[in-house]
Design an enzyme around this catalytic site. Structure first.
Site, PDB file in Angstrom:
ATOM      1  N   ASN A 123       0.870  -1.173   0.000  1.00 35.99           N
ATOM      2  CA  ASN A 123       0.000   0.000   0.000  1.00 35.99           C
ATOM      3  C   ASN A 123       0.909   1.225   0.000  1.00 35.99           C
ATOM      4  O   ASN A 123       1.492   1.560   1.026  1.00 35.99           O
ATOM      5  CB  ASN A 123      -0.890  -0.030   1.249  1.00 35.99           C
ATOM      6  CG  ASN A 123      -1.721   1.221   1.385  1.00 35.99           C
ATOM      7  OD1 ASN A 123      -1.780   2.046   0.471  1.00 35.99           O
ATOM      8  ND2 ASN A 123      -2.382   1.372   2.531  1.00 35.99           N
ATOM      9  N   TRP A 124       1.005   1.846  -1.157  1.00 36.56           N
ATOM     10  CA  TRP A 124       1.940   2.983  -1.273  1.00 36.56           C
ATOM     11  C   TRP A 124       1.389   4.251  -0.637  1.00 36.56           C
ATOM     12  O   TRP A 124       2.095   5.246  -0.513  1.00 36.56           O
ATOM     13  CB  TRP A 124       2.277   3.247  -2.744  1.00 36.56           C
ATOM     14  CG  TRP A 124       3.098   2.174  -3.396  1.00 36.56           C
ATOM     15  CD1 TRP A 124       3.412   0.934  -2.876  1.00 36.56           C
ATOM     16  CD2 TRP A 124       3.718   2.232  -4.687  1.00 36.56           C
ATOM     17  NE1 TRP A 124       4.183   0.225  -3.768  1.00 36.56           N
ATOM     18  CE2 TRP A 124       4.384   0.998  -4.893  1.00 36.56           C
ATOM     19  CE3 TRP A 124       3.769   3.186  -5.694  1.00 36.56           C
ATOM     20  CZ2 TRP A 124       5.090   0.709  -6.058  1.00 36.56           C
ATOM     21  CZ3 TRP A 124       4.468   2.905  -6.855  1.00 36.56           C
ATOM     22  CH2 TRP A 124       5.130   1.683  -7.028  1.00 36.56           C
ATOM     23  N   LYS A 125       0.122   4.226  -0.287  1.00 38.08           N
ATOM     24  CA  LYS A 125      -0.524   5.410   0.312  1.00 38.08           C
ATOM     25  C   LYS A 125      -0.284   6.631  -0.579  1.00 38.08           C
ATOM     26  O   LYS A 125      -0.270   6.485  -1.798  1.00 38.08           O
ATOM     27  CB  LYS A 125      -0.031   5.611   1.756  1.00 38.08           C
ATOM     28  CG  LYS A 125      -0.167   4.324   2.582  1.00 38.08           C
ATOM     29  CD  LYS A 125       0.049   4.510   4.055  1.00 38.08           C
ATOM     30  CE  LYS A 125      -0.100   3.164   4.767  1.00 38.08           C
ATOM     31  NZ  LYS A 125       0.015   3.260   6.216  1.00 38.08           N
ATOM     32  N   HIS A 127      -9.368   1.182   5.026  1.00 32.43           N
ATOM     33  CA  HIS A 127      -8.095   1.382   5.717  1.00 32.43           C
ATOM     34  C   HIS A 127      -8.303   2.334   6.903  1.00 32.43           C
ATOM     35  O   HIS A 127      -9.114   3.259   6.826  1.00 32.43           O
ATOM     36  CB  HIS A 127      -7.052   1.957   4.747  1.00 32.43           C
ATOM     37  CG  HIS A 127      -5.672   1.901   5.308  1.00 32.43           C
ATOM     38  ND1 HIS A 127      -5.217   2.823   6.226  1.00 32.43           N
ATOM     39  CD2 HIS A 127      -4.670   1.011   5.118  1.00 32.43           C
ATOM     40  CE1 HIS A 127      -3.973   2.503   6.566  1.00 32.43           C
ATOM     41  NE2 HIS A 127      -3.616   1.406   5.918  1.00 32.43           N
ATOM     42  N   GLU A 172      -6.661   4.716   7.945  1.00 38.80           N
ATOM     43  CA  GLU A 172      -6.449   6.140   7.633  1.00 38.80           C
ATOM     44  C   GLU A 172      -7.690   6.745   6.997  1.00 38.80           C
ATOM     45  O   GLU A 172      -7.983   7.921   7.186  1.00 38.80           O
ATOM     46  CB  GLU A 172      -5.209   6.295   6.734  1.00 38.80           C
ATOM     47  CG  GLU A 172      -3.926   6.071   7.534  1.00 38.80           C
ATOM     48  CD  GLU A 172      -2.793   5.426   6.764  1.00 38.80           C
ATOM     49  OE1 GLU A 172      -2.826   5.434   5.519  1.00 38.80           O
ATOM     50  OE2 GLU A 172      -1.870   4.894   7.410  1.00 38.80           O
ATOM     51  N   GLU A 199      -5.059  -4.818  10.652  1.00 36.64           N
ATOM     52  CA  GLU A 199      -4.055  -3.777  10.843  1.00 36.64           C
ATOM     53  C   GLU A 199      -4.353  -3.027  12.139  1.00 36.64           C
ATOM     54  O   GLU A 199      -5.162  -2.092  12.141  1.00 36.64           O
ATOM     55  CB  GLU A 199      -4.084  -2.790   9.670  1.00 36.64           C
ATOM     56  CG  GLU A 199      -3.796  -3.415   8.323  1.00 36.64           C
ATOM     57  CD  GLU A 199      -3.214  -2.405   7.336  1.00 36.64           C
ATOM     58  OE1 GLU A 199      -2.154  -2.703   6.771  1.00 36.64           O
ATOM     59  OE2 GLU A 199      -3.794  -1.325   7.148  1.00 36.64           O
ATOM     60  N   GLY A 228       2.755   2.452  10.802  1.00 35.31           N
ATOM     61  CA  GLY A 228       3.687   3.561  10.640  1.00 35.31           C
ATOM     62  C   GLY A 228       4.391   3.968  11.927  1.00 35.31           C
ATOM     63  O   GLY A 228       5.010   5.022  12.000  1.00 35.31           O
ATOM     64  N   SER A 246       3.713  -1.968  10.359  1.00 35.17           N
ATOM     65  CA  SER A 246       5.166  -2.016  10.574  1.00 35.17           C
ATOM     66  C   SER A 246       5.785  -3.377  10.243  1.00 35.17           C
ATOM     67  O   SER A 246       6.770  -3.783  10.870  1.00 35.17           O
ATOM     68  CB  SER A 246       5.533  -1.586  11.992  1.00 35.17           C
ATOM     69  OG  SER A 246       5.106  -0.243  12.216  1.00 35.17           O
ATOM     70  N   GLY A 301       3.088  -1.021   4.253  1.00 34.30           N
ATOM     71  CA  GLY A 301       3.130   0.408   3.966  1.00 34.30           C
ATOM     72  C   GLY A 301       4.557   0.845   3.668  1.00 34.30           C
ATOM     73  O   GLY A 301       5.073   0.657   2.559  1.00 34.30           O
ATOM     74  N   GLY A 302       5.211   1.398   4.668  1.00 34.48           N
ATOM     75  CA  GLY A 302       6.551   1.974   4.493  1.00 34.48           C
ATOM     76  C   GLY A 302       7.548   1.066   3.785  1.00 34.48           C
ATOM     77  O   GLY A 302       8.271   1.501   2.875  1.00 34.48           O
TER      78      GLY A 302
HETATM   79  P1  13P Z   1       3.237   0.477   7.674  1.00 33.74           P
HETATM   80  O1  13P Z   1       3.765  -0.796   7.093  1.00 33.74           O
HETATM   81  O2  13P Z   1       3.958   1.704   7.170  1.00 33.74           O
HETATM   82  O3  13P Z   1       3.124   0.425   9.153  1.00 33.74           O
HETATM   83  O4  13P Z   1       1.732   0.640   7.106  1.00 33.74           O
HETATM   84  C1  13P Z   1       0.879  -0.440   7.193  1.00 33.74           C
HETATM   85  C2  13P Z   1      -0.339  -0.104   6.451  1.00 33.74           C
HETATM   86  O5  13P Z   1      -1.094   0.762   6.833  1.00 33.74           O
HETATM   87  C3  13P Z   1      -0.607  -0.836   5.206  1.00 33.74           C
HETATM   88  O6  13P Z   1      -1.893  -0.592   4.740  1.00 33.74           O
END
Ligand code: 13P
Length: 253
Positions: free
Chosen positions: A9-11, A97, A99, A169, A175, A215, A236-237
């Site tokens: 997920n590149w956000k 998600h 967010e 999640e 994050g 994470s 994510g990251g």
């Molecule tokens: P991180 O891997 O950056 O914690 O993000 C997880 C995430 O929200 C994937 O959708």
């Protein structure tokens, strides 16, 4: 046997050119054998989805969007429909998600509409659920996640569950560098399977893929993915660099 999925997920990261560079690097570096064993999915920003369609042609790498609107089309400024994503080659869409729940006030009710629309249009939802730190501290995390699963899957029939992926999640792990322990994640994944068994039956519960997100990185992936009920990761990251993303995919083999 559930085939593992590792989805990135590149956000809201990467410009058009940066996206193409990362996609090309993934395509070059990801071994064919690995991508046959582990379903690999990339979810870039909408603007870069057409590039994924071009660059990943002829590979095993699948791609998807990070959101959709719940209506077919119409006067919804700034929104993207399920049909638009499907027409450009997407297989998947991330829905619900945390967010989007937190910053865009998406409710289980709204997410349910999106899940139904995605399935109707032939997209596979990656449905995200997870508790906040406060909820975990209050000891209500299982109840919250069960409620999210139940409400977001309302009116989804057992046959359609074959196309639904769930991502657990925990909000406190996203994050933050603070990963759930493999035991904490496994416990919740077992709980989610119980919810699915209550909603459907043991067959649906047993075949639905449940990913962990929060994470996850090349260091902790092996331990998390080694658990019986963790069927992959939503990253994510660590998905923003080809080497770390590929290391996670390799850990899932
Ligand atoms: P991180 O891997 O950056 O914690 O993000 C997880 C995430 O929200 C994937 O959708």
């Amino acid at each position: 046997m559930r085939k593992k999925i590792v989805a990135g997920n590149w956000k809201m990261n990467k410009t058009f050119e940066e996206s193409k560079a990362l996609m090309n690097e993934l395509k070059e570096k990801l071994g064919k054998e690995t991508s046959e064993k582990v379903e690999t999915v990339v979810c870039p920003p909408f603007l870069c989805v057409p590039s994924a369609n071009e660059i990943f042609q002829g590979t095993n790498i699948r791609f998807g969007g990070q959101n959709i609107h719940f209506k077919d089309d119409g006067a919804y400024t700034g929104e993207i429909s399920a049909s638009m994503l499907k027409a450009i080659g997407c297989d998947y869409v991330i829905l619900g998600h945390s967010e989007r729940r937190q910053y865009f006030h998406e409710t289980n009710h709204l997410i349910n509409f999106k899940v139904l629309k995605a399935l109707e249009k032939g997209l596979k939802p990656i449905l995200c659920v997870g508790e906040t730190l406060e909820q975990r501290e209050q000891g209500v995390e299982k109840k919250i996640v069960d409620e999210q699963v139940t409400l977001c899957l309302k009116d989804v029939c057992a046959a359609d569950m074959e196309n639904v992926v769930i991502a657990y999640e925990p909000v406190w792990a996203i994050g933050t560098g603070k990963t759930a322990t493999p035991e904490q994640a496994e416990e919740m994944h077992v709980g989610i399977r119980k919810s699915l068994e209550n909603l459907y039956n043991a067959t649906v519960a047993g075949r639905t893929r449940i990913l962990y997100g929060g994470s996850m990185n090349d260091k902790n992936a092996k331990d998390l993915l080694g658990k019986n009920n963790i069927d992959g990761g939503l990253i994510g990251g660590a998905a923003l660099k080809a080497d770390s993303f590929i290391a996670i995919i390799e850990a899932a083999v």
